[in-house]
Motif scaffolding. Sequence first.
Motif, PDB file in Angstrom:
ATOM      1  N   LEU A  98      -2.437  13.027  -0.064  1.00  0.00           N
ATOM      2  CA  LEU A  98      -2.502  13.220   1.387  1.00  0.00           C
ATOM      3  C   LEU A  98      -3.417  12.216   2.089  1.00  0.00           C
ATOM      4  O   LEU A  98      -2.992  11.527   3.017  1.00  0.00           O
ATOM      5  CB  LEU A  98      -2.939  14.639   1.728  1.00  0.00           C
ATOM      6  N   ALA A  99      -4.670  12.115   1.669  1.00  0.00           N
ATOM      7  CA  ALA A  99      -5.618  11.230   2.364  1.00  0.00           C
ATOM      8  C   ALA A  99      -5.181   9.765   2.286  1.00  0.00           C
ATOM      9  O   ALA A  99      -5.151   9.074   3.311  1.00  0.00           O
ATOM     10  CB  ALA A  99      -7.025  11.413   1.825  1.00  0.00           C
ATOM     11  N   PRO A 100      -4.817   9.244   1.100  1.00  0.00           N
ATOM     12  CA  PRO A 100      -4.353   7.858   1.073  1.00  0.00           C
ATOM     13  C   PRO A 100      -3.089   7.642   1.908  1.00  0.00           C
ATOM     14  O   PRO A 100      -2.936   6.604   2.555  1.00  0.00           O
ATOM     15  CB  PRO A 100      -4.076   7.573  -0.404  1.00  0.00           C
ATOM     16  N   ALA A 101      -2.201   8.622   1.922  1.00  0.00           N
ATOM     17  CA  ALA A 101      -0.968   8.478   2.707  1.00  0.00           C
ATOM     18  C   ALA A 101      -1.266   8.428   4.201  1.00  0.00           C
ATOM     19  O   ALA A 101      -0.663   7.630   4.933  1.00  0.00           O
ATOM     20  CB  ALA A 101      -0.009   9.628   2.389  1.00  0.00           C
TER      21      ALA A 101
ATOM     22  N   GLY B  77      -1.492   5.125   8.896  1.00  0.00           N
ATOM     23  CA  GLY B  77      -2.174   4.640  10.096  1.00  0.00           C
ATOM     24  C   GLY B  77      -2.291   3.124  10.109  1.00  0.00           C
ATOM     25  O   GLY B  77      -2.053   2.472  11.135  1.00  0.00           O
ATOM     26  N   LEU B  78      -2.643   2.536   8.961  1.00  0.00           N
ATOM     27  CA  LEU B  78      -2.740   1.077   8.893  1.00  0.00           C
ATOM     28  C   LEU B  78      -1.375   0.414   9.064  1.00  0.00           C
ATOM     29  O   LEU B  78      -1.272  -0.652   9.687  1.00  0.00           O
ATOM     30  CB  LEU B  78      -3.382   0.660   7.568  1.00  0.00           C
ATOM     31  N   ALA B  79      -0.335   1.032   8.534  1.00  0.00           N
ATOM     32  CA  ALA B  79       1.013   0.479   8.709  1.00  0.00           C
ATOM     33  C   ALA B  79       1.436   0.513  10.174  1.00  0.00           C
ATOM     34  O   ALA B  79       2.037  -0.446  10.677  1.00  0.00           O
ATOM     35  CB  ALA B  79       2.011   1.244   7.837  1.00  0.00           C
TER      36      ALA B  79
ATOM     37  N   ALA C 139       0.832  -1.209   0.000  1.00  0.00           N
ATOM     38  CA  ALA C 139       0.000   0.000   0.000  1.00  0.00           C
ATOM     39  C   ALA C 139       0.866   1.259   0.000  1.00  0.00           C
ATOM     40  O   ALA C 139       0.553   2.237  -0.683  1.00  0.00           O
ATOM     41  CB  ALA C 139      -0.938  -0.009   1.201  1.00  0.00           C
ATOM     42  N   ILE C 140       1.955   1.239   0.757  1.00  0.00           N
ATOM     43  CA  ILE C 140       2.874   2.391   0.765  1.00  0.00           C
ATOM     44  C   ILE C 140       3.459   2.595  -0.625  1.00  0.00           C
ATOM     45  O   ILE C 140       3.545   3.724  -1.119  1.00  0.00           O
ATOM     46  CB  ILE C 140       3.978   2.180   1.820  1.00  0.00           C
ATOM     47  N   TRP C 141       3.821   1.516  -1.274  1.00  0.00           N
ATOM     48  CA  TRP C 141       4.348   1.611  -2.643  1.00  0.00           C
ATOM     49  C   TRP C 141       3.286   2.196  -3.572  1.00  0.00           C
ATOM     50  O   TRP C 141       3.582   3.061  -4.396  1.00  0.00           O
ATOM     51  CB  TRP C 141       4.809   0.237  -3.128  1.00  0.00           C
ATOM     52  N   GLN C 142       2.030   1.745  -3.445  1.00  0.00           N
ATOM     53  CA  GLN C 142       0.971   2.258  -4.308  1.00  0.00           C
ATOM     54  C   GLN C 142       0.722   3.748  -4.069  1.00  0.00           C
ATOM     55  O   GLN C 142       0.487   4.490  -5.018  1.00  0.00           O
ATOM     56  CB  GLN C 142      -0.323   1.464  -4.079  1.00  0.00           C
ATOM     57  N   VAL C 143       0.784   4.182  -2.826  1.00  0.00           N
ATOM     58  CA  VAL C 143       0.610   5.612  -2.542  1.00  0.00           C
ATOM     59  C   VAL C 143       1.759   6.410  -3.145  1.00  0.00           C
ATOM     60  O   VAL C 143       1.565   7.523  -3.632  1.00  0.00           O
ATOM     61  CB  VAL C 143       0.490   5.850  -1.021  1.00  0.00           C
TER      62      VAL C 143
END
Length: 154
Positions: free
Chosen positions: A37-40, A45-47, A17-21
């Motif tokens: 910003l919002a996806p990051a 938070g999930l990470a 997910a971090i890579w996708q962001v």
Amino acid sequence: MTPLRLAVLLLAIAAAAIWQVSVIPQSLMQMTVGPVLAPAVVVGGLAVLALLYGVSAWRGRQVDESHVPGQEPLPGSQRRLASLLGGGVAFMALVAPLGFVLPATLCGMGVARAFDAPLGLKSAGVCGAIATVFWLVFAQLLGIGLGPALRWPF
């Protein structure tokens, strides 16, 4: 699945997910709050939660409940998981050749099926409407590059 293996899986998903962001294109408009910003914030938070769960599992504070009598999976859980993952895979595979709306509709139908909604015209209509509104808001109003709504072969 043991809690430690689950923690590793969650961390791997967080890394993806971090890579996708990180590959989300910047908006052409100069704005303080851009499309990243919002996806990051959500992925960050999930990470953090995945990392905290991993530390807790490493310390032995998470209980492996996979073998507790009376807590077997619900009937049809494999079909639900296949519907959920199938919808996501269909979206990723079809978004480039078909545009955004049709693959997002199929993805939504897979998610709906995972929650036991019957597949049919009603499900297709609701998922199609949600996908279309999502595309209109994000691609047209906010200028986020989701690609065309539909790709035509001609």
